[in-house]
Design a protein around this motif. Sequence first.
Motif, PDB file in Angstrom:
ATOM      1  N   SER A  12       0.832  -1.198   0.000  1.00  0.00           N
ATOM      2  CA  SER A  12       0.000   0.000   0.000  1.00  0.00           C
ATOM      3  C   SER A  12       0.871   1.254   0.000  1.00  0.00           C
ATOM      4  O   SER A  12       0.620   2.214  -0.731  1.00  0.00           O
ATOM      5  CB  SER A  12      -0.920   0.000   1.233  1.00  0.00           C
ATOM      6  OG  SER A  12      -1.741   1.150   1.249  1.00  0.00           O
ATOM      7  N   ASP A  50      -4.326   2.427   1.599  1.00  0.00           N
ATOM      8  CA  ASP A  50      -4.996   2.887   2.817  1.00  0.00           C
ATOM      9  C   ASP A  50      -4.064   2.969   4.011  1.00  0.00           C
ATOM     10  O   ASP A  50      -4.520   3.176   5.134  1.00  0.00           O
ATOM     11  CB  ASP A  50      -6.173   1.972   3.163  1.00  0.00           C
ATOM     12  CG  ASP A  50      -5.721   0.569   3.548  1.00  0.00           C
ATOM     13  OD1 ASP A  50      -4.545   0.217   3.323  1.00  0.00           O
ATOM     14  OD2 ASP A  50      -6.561  -0.188   4.074  1.00  0.00           O
ATOM     15  N   ARG A  97      -9.765   5.786   5.254  1.00  0.00           N
ATOM     16  CA  ARG A  97     -10.389   4.988   4.197  1.00  0.00           C
ATOM     17  C   ARG A  97      -9.398   4.872   3.048  1.00  0.00           C
ATOM     18  O   ARG A  97      -8.454   5.667   2.941  1.00  0.00           O
ATOM     19  CB  ARG A  97     -11.685   5.649   3.700  1.00  0.00           C
ATOM     20  CG  ARG A  97     -11.480   7.043   3.153  1.00  0.00           C
ATOM     21  CD  ARG A  97     -12.741   7.643   2.566  1.00  0.00           C
ATOM     22  NE  ARG A  97     -12.536   9.020   2.125  1.00  0.00           N
ATOM     23  CZ  ARG A  97     -11.940   9.362   0.983  1.00  0.00           C
ATOM     24  NH1 ARG A  97     -11.498   8.416   0.149  1.00  0.00           N
ATOM     25  NH2 ARG A  97     -11.791  10.630   0.657  1.00  0.00           N
ATOM     26  N   PRO A  98      -9.602   3.899   2.144  1.00  0.00           N
ATOM     27  CA  PRO A  98      -8.741   3.796   0.964  1.00  0.00           C
ATOM     28  C   PRO A  98      -8.875   5.030   0.074  1.00  0.00           C
ATOM     29  O   PRO A  98      -9.954   5.606  -0.063  1.00  0.00           O
ATOM     30  CB  PRO A  98      -9.269   2.544   0.254  1.00  0.00           C
ATOM     31  CG  PRO A  98      -9.960   1.763   1.318  1.00  0.00           C
ATOM     32  CD  PRO A  98     -10.557   2.780   2.248  1.00  0.00           C
TER      33      PRO A  98
END
Length: 207
Positions: A12, A50, A97-98
């Motif tokens: 990520s 995220d 949140r993403p």
Amino acid sequence: MVELLTGVDIDSDMQLDRVSQHDRYLFGARGEFRRVAVRQVLRARADGPDRIVTVFDGEISGTTAPTLYPGRNCKLGRHASASSRSGLVVAELVLPRPLSRGETAVLEYQLIGDPAGLGLITAECSRRFRAPIREYLLEIDFHQASLPSEIHRVGTAIDGSADRRRPPVLDDTHGVHTVELDVGPGTAGLAWRWPTSPPGTRPASAD
């Protein structure tokens, strides 16, 4: 560090660009690290990232690892240190949140040193960047009882013969700062000399 990184999600993080980075360090009366407050502006290169991974490395054994406290727009995910006396911390900071591709986020967190004042004593603060960053602001606040001398910029992009800027100097509140634009991959930071250098002094760095 490699072993600790296997326990967190770096995929990520690799989808997030650092647009701006602001580190503000505070040192105590003995020249010891007390805390660093961090503010980052991130931009997603794809849909879905995220969380980021943050690393603090005191680069000296026998120093108490600082404690990470998430602040604005993040919470603590998986984290670890090599040992309670390593000075090395690896942690995930999870966004609310993403993010979507091209979306930006601002997050803040702090690393607090040993409250007994027995932590890292250093003569350098720097940050490693795995990719170019538009702006890096580094501030360091010193205690009036322990002021450094001969402050200078350091890093892979700093060429002493080419850097014609005024050398960093302490201001009236015992602080110093540097602003680096379009730096990385590589490192950037400040180093100094204590009037009487503490034994075992090592650089403190972050990613």
